[in-house]
Design a protein around this motif. Structure first.
Motif, short mmCIF file in Angstrom:
data_model
loop_
_atom_site.label_atom_id
_atom_site.label_comp_id
_atom_site.label_asym_id
_atom_site.label_seq_id
_atom_site.Cartn_x
_atom_site.Cartn_y
_atom_site.Cartn_z
N ALA A 182 0.90 -1.32 0.09
CA ALA A 182 0.16 -0.07 -0.25
C ALA A 182 0.94 1.12 0.04
O ALA A 182 2.04 1.25 0.27
CB ALA A 182 -0.95 0.05 1.36
N ILE A 183 0.30 2.28 -0.43
CA ILE A 183 0.95 3.51 -0.22
C ILE A 183 -0.12 4.54 0.46
O ILE A 183 -1.28 4.49 0.18
CB ILE A 183 1.36 4.25 -1.51
N LYS A 184 0.50 5.69 1.10
CA LYS A 184 -0.10 6.78 1.59
C LYS A 184 0.16 8.02 1.25
O LYS A 184 1.25 8.24 1.07
CB LYS A 184 -0.21 6.45 3.33
N ILE A 185 -0.68 8.71 0.69
CA ILE A 185 -0.29 10.05 0.25
C ILE A 185 -0.98 11.12 1.19
O ILE A 185 -2.09 11.25 1.61
CB ILE A 185 -0.73 10.60 -1.21
N ASN A 186 -0.04 11.84 1.92
CA ASN A 186 -0.41 12.78 2.84
C ASN A 186 -0.22 14.19 2.63
O ASN A 186 1.08 14.60 2.28
CB ASN A 186 0.32 12.58 4.31
N ILE A 187 -1.24 14.85 2.34
CA ILE A 187 -1.11 16.40 1.81
C ILE A 187 -1.44 17.46 3.21
O ILE A 187 -2.47 17.30 3.94
CB ILE A 187 -2.16 16.83 0.91
N THR A 188 -0.30 18.23 3.35
CA THR A 188 -0.64 19.16 4.56
C THR A 188 -1.01 20.65 4.41
O THR A 188 -1.37 21.27 5.36
CB THR A 188 0.33 18.94 5.63
N GLU A 189 -0.35 21.11 2.93
CA GLU A 189 -0.79 22.44 3.03
C GLU A 189 -0.84 22.62 1.48
O GLU A 189 -0.01 21.99 0.79
CB GLU A 189 0.62 23.09 3.51
N THR A 190 -1.71 23.61 0.86
CA THR A 190 -1.87 24.14 -0.11
C THR A 190 -1.16 25.81 -0.06
O THR A 190 -1.00 26.09 0.96
CB THR A 190 -3.29 24.16 -0.58
N TYR A 191 -1.05 26.34 -1.15
CA TYR A 191 -0.82 27.85 -1.24
C TYR A 191 -2.04 28.83 -0.87
O TYR A 191 -1.97 29.93 -1.29
CB TYR A 191 -0.38 28.18 -2.56
N GLY A 192 -2.76 28.10 -0.14
CA GLY A 192 -4.06 29.16 0.35
C GLY A 192 -5.46 28.52 0.46
O GLY A 192 -6.28 28.82 1.24
N ALA A 193 -5.74 27.46 -0.23
CA ALA A 193 -7.11 26.90 -0.42
C ALA A 193 -7.20 25.98 0.98
O ALA A 193 -6.09 25.42 1.35
CB ALA A 193 -7.28 25.98 -1.50
N LYS A 194 -8.17 25.89 1.43
CA LYS A 194 -8.63 25.23 2.87
C LYS A 194 -8.50 23.63 2.38
O LYS A 194 -8.50 22.96 3.39
CB LYS A 194 -9.83 25.57 3.47
N ASP A 195 -8.91 23.24 1.27
CA ASP A 195 -9.04 21.77 0.78
C ASP A 195 -8.00 21.76 -0.28
O ASP A 195 -7.78 22.72 -1.06
CB ASP A 195 -10.54 21.58 0.19
N VAL A 196 -7.73 20.39 -0.50
CA VAL A 196 -6.76 19.86 -1.55
C VAL A 196 -7.48 19.26 -2.50
O VAL A 196 -8.51 18.46 -2.37
CB VAL A 196 -5.54 19.23 -1.02
N LYS A 197 -7.20 19.39 -3.90
CA LYS A 197 -7.90 18.70 -4.90
C LYS A 197 -6.53 18.17 -5.82
O LYS A 197 -6.05 18.88 -6.27
CB LYS A 197 -8.66 19.61 -5.79
N LEU A 198 -6.90 16.78 -6.05
CA LEU A 198 -6.12 16.11 -6.80
C LEU A 198 -6.68 15.63 -8.19
O LEU A 198 -8.01 15.24 -7.99
CB LEU A 198 -5.43 15.01 -5.98
N PHE A 199 -6.03 15.47 -9.17
CA PHE A 199 -6.56 14.81 -10.40
C PHE A 199 -6.11 13.47 -10.86
O PHE A 199 -6.97 12.67 -11.72
CB PHE A 199 -6.64 15.94 -11.63
N GLU A 200 -5.06 13.22 -10.41
CA GLU A 200 -4.53 11.79 -10.79
C GLU A 200 -3.74 11.37 -9.97
O GLU A 200 -2.65 12.17 -9.39
CB GLU A 200 -3.96 11.98 -12.34
N VAL A 201 -3.32 10.03 -9.80
CA VAL A 201 -2.09 9.28 -9.20
C VAL A 201 -1.76 8.29 -9.97
O VAL A 201 -2.64 7.44 -10.58
CB VAL A 201 -2.67 8.84 -7.65
N ARG A 202 -0.49 8.17 -10.31
CA ARG A 202 0.04 7.11 -11.34
C ARG A 202 1.42 6.42 -9.96
O ARG A 202 1.90 7.04 -9.42
CB ARG A 202 0.73 7.44 -12.12
N CYS A 203 1.49 5.00 -10.35
CA CYS A 203 2.56 4.47 -9.81
C CYS A 203 3.32 3.24 -10.82
O CYS A 203 2.50 2.89 -11.55
CB CYS A 203 1.88 3.51 -8.61
N TYR A 204 4.73 3.46 -10.56
CA TYR A 204 5.39 2.74 -11.34
C TYR A 204 6.68 1.90 -10.73
O TYR A 204 7.11 2.43 -9.92
CB TYR A 204 6.07 3.66 -12.52
N ALA A 205 6.81 0.87 -11.40
CA ALA A 205 8.09 0.15 -10.96
C ALA A 205 9.21 0.52 -11.64
O ALA A 205 9.19 1.05 -12.83
CB ALA A 205 7.69 -1.45 -11.47
#
Length: 641
Positions: free
Chosen positions: A618-641
């Motif tokens: 498993a992997i865990k992605i932790n986001i703690t800060e943006t440049y001002g927005a109170k929520d974070v938005k992501l559009f894609e996650v990719r993983c490669y060997a």
């Protein structure tokens, strides 16, 4: 060495522009003093020796890119990042082309569709503009030059040659063998060898001397069934503009025009020749040509300088603009910004209906959406007419095919920018710099594939177009109606994807292959507050060495630098507040969480983590800060060997 006679073809333009130093022999024929330095009387006091200075160098590359504007930078960076040893050749002392401090044109792209949205470009061009927002808060054009310089110079696989013009192609049959390039600051003649050449120079001298087919002027409406083309074909090419800016000095400022100023007859001027906002320049001080716009350049430059001072004289001294009393010119351009000259012929010529009917191409690699914005014949010589005709405003993005980005008859030549395979009317939209940059990233990526597969651009289009599109999508280029389907992306094989919180979208959408909200559909996950966490699970351990994430930079709001520093719902004059700033990745190894990487000051939409191959469940992605927005938005996650 097999070589075309240097003076038989294509060098007249170079000679006229004084890029090649030449003398005339007693017989009236040209003599190349770079090759003939036997009369050089150099006595070097440092060494105490006499001799002939070495002014010739040869270098080998995988890709040679000509032209350092938005298209050329994008092409060179893309080729270099994808594994090709690349050189970028720029004939000016700065990068940026029309957007540089020498010309100062807004680096526009899909500025605003008819629906009011921007649908801004991502990929390499966005990286450049974001870097400028981080490094150039004062929005200085001269600093922008240095931002672009840093952006190019930091690529380890890329060599930059400034003050250097490609003046002649050395041919082997239908293939370019070398580019002969003259560097004015060192008096050096470079021979650059490569299997692949990309001409992003706008005027395309290298491509022209190679014998690549091209055309200039306007097509007849009947040739491509174009609504906005003239009834009969003619030679008109849209004009080059000379810009200026002025500054409020806080006290009355006098202005006396130079002797060469051309009086501006405002009584005859069309109402759309608007002078409001004169502080930031007037874009319609332009001149084109109905013959040879390249040969006319110097004459037009002189006349444009006259027109510019004539317009400023009217602003300052007519009495019609009392608000200009305290203003003085603080910058005046001397290098007109060209819109049109050569258009090279590819396997497909894009025309008006391809754009307005939103044609779908199986080989689409770029998109556009700027209006069909045709500047009128005559330019400022024809002030009774409006300066441009906005023939058509797009309500959606149009596609641009790869077949229009390589030469029909020169097997190892590609191009990007305003010189690609299209009609005059299509050019009226696609010439915008950010659109050209998308073309540049496409051909730079294609060049790397050519080298990897030992093949030609045409064969890339026939056999490897899926590979090209997948790499562009991975590198954060958006291609309309083309979701990513990379079989090597291990994130698509995750058994479970979930988030700590969700305010909109769904974590499962991060692997659907579409990295923006488009066509009224959501393709994101957004947290409810910060910090926030995403987790991907696999049924069995996988060997992982890279995680790639596309965050939100609000593509509906432009980040280009404007002279008016506009900041509203459509433009921002700072770093997008939605952008992820602090993020870290952990992997579950043998049941325990292990840190794989962390970034505290992210500056790109495409966030890349690379690490030693690690077996995780498993992997865990932790986001703690943006440049001002109170929520974070992501559009894609990719993983490669």
């Amino acid at each position: 060495m097999e070589r075309r006679d240097f003076f038989k073809k294509g060098t007249k333009a170079a000679v006229a522009a004084s890029v090649v130093p030449m003398i005339t022999t007693a017989h009236g024929g040209p003599k190349d003093i770079v090759y003939n330095r036997d009369t050089d009387k150099w006595y070097n006091l440092g060494s105490g020796k006499t001799g002939i200075p070495n002014r010739k160098k040869t270098a080998d590359y995988d890709v040679v890119v000509i032209g350092g504007g938005a298209a050329g930078i994008s092409a060179a960076v893309a080729a270099a990042r994808n594994g090709s040893k690349t050189v970028l050749v720029q004939d000016r002392p700065v990068l940026g082309g029309n957007a540089s401090s020498e010309m100062r044109v807004h680096l526009n792209g899909v500025n605003r569709l008819k629906n009011g949205k921007a649908e801004r470009e991502t990929g390499i061009i966005e990286e450049m503009l974001l870097l400028n927002r981080f490094c150039n808060e004062q929005e200085a054009y001269t600093v922008f030059d240095h931002v672009l310089y840093e952006y190019v110079m930091r690529e380890p696989n890329l060599t930059l040659m400034l003050n250097t013009q490609a003046i002649e192609a050395v041919m082997s049959g239908s293939k370019i063998k070398s580019a002969l390039c003259w560097q004015s600051t060192t008096e050096m003649l470079y021979t650059l060898n490569a299997p692949i050449f990309i001409d992003c120079s706008g005027d395309g001298l290298l491509a022209a001397t190679a014998g690549a087919e091209y055309r200039t002027g306007r097509e007849a409406a009947s040739e491509f069934n174009e609504t906005f083309a003239p009834e009969k074909a003619d030679g008109w090419q849209m004009g080059a503009t000379l810009l200026m800016s002025s500054k409020d000095m806080g006290r009355p400022m006098k202005y006396t025009p130079p002797f060469y100023a051309i009086k501006y007859d405002y009584k005859k001027a069309h109402p759309k020749r608007n002078i409001a906002g004169f502080q930031n320049g007037i874009w319609w001080i332009e001149l084109g040509s109905d013959d040879d716009i390249i040969a006319d350049y110097e004459e037009n430059r002189h006349r444009l300088m006259g027109y510019l001072h004539g317009v400023w004289d009217y602003i300052k001294n007519s009495g019609e603009f009392p608000e200009a009393e305290n203003f003085a010119l603080d910058w005046v351009g001397s290098l007109p910004c060209r819109r049109e000259s050569r258009r090279f012929i590819g396997d497909y010529i894009v025309s008006e209906k391809d754009l307005t009917e939103y044609k779908h191409y199986p080989d689409a690699v770029a998109f556009g959406g700027w209006p069909i914005d045709e500047h009128i014949p005559g330019g400022i010589d024809n002030i009774t007419e409006p300066p441009t005709h906005f023939h058509y405003h797009f309500h959606d993005l149009y596609e641009f095919p790869f077949r229009s980005l390589y030469s029909k008859n020169i097997t190892n030549l590609m191009f990007a920018g305003r010189n690609v395979s299209q009609t005059h009317i299509a050019l009226s939209s696609s010439r915008i710099m950010a659109t050209c940059a998308l073309m540049g990233q496409a051909v730079g990526t294609a060049a790397a594939i050519c080298n990897q597969k030992n093949t030609t651009p045409r064969e890339v289009g026939k056999k490897y177009i899926n590979e090209l599109q997948e790499q562009l999508l991975r590198d954060d280029v958006y291609i309309p109606k083309r979701p990513a389907k990379d079989p090597n992306d291990l994130a698509k094989k995750a058994s479970l994807i979930f988030a700590s919180t969700t305010s909109s979208g769904d974590a499962k959408l991060l692997t659907n292959g579409i990295s923006r909200d488009i066509d009224g559909k959501i393709n994101h996950w957004m947290s409810k507050g910060l910090p926030a966490e995403l987790q991907l699970e696999w049924n069995a351990p996988i060997a992982l060495s890279a995680v790639e994430i596309k965050c939100d930079t609000n593509v509906n709001r432009n980040i280009m630098m404007r002279k008016d520093s506009r900041n509203d719902e459509l433009f921002t004059n700072g770093v997008p507040e939605e952008m992820t700033k602090a993020i870290k990745i952990q992997g579950r190894v043998n049941g325990k969480w292990t840190n794989l990487g962390a970034i505290d000051n992210n500056q790109t939409r495409l966030i890349k983590f690379k690490f030693n191959s690690t077996k995780v469940t498993a992997i865990k992605i932790n986001i703690t800060e943006t440049y001002g927005a109170k929520d974070v938005k992501l559009f894609e996650v990719r993983c490669y060997a």
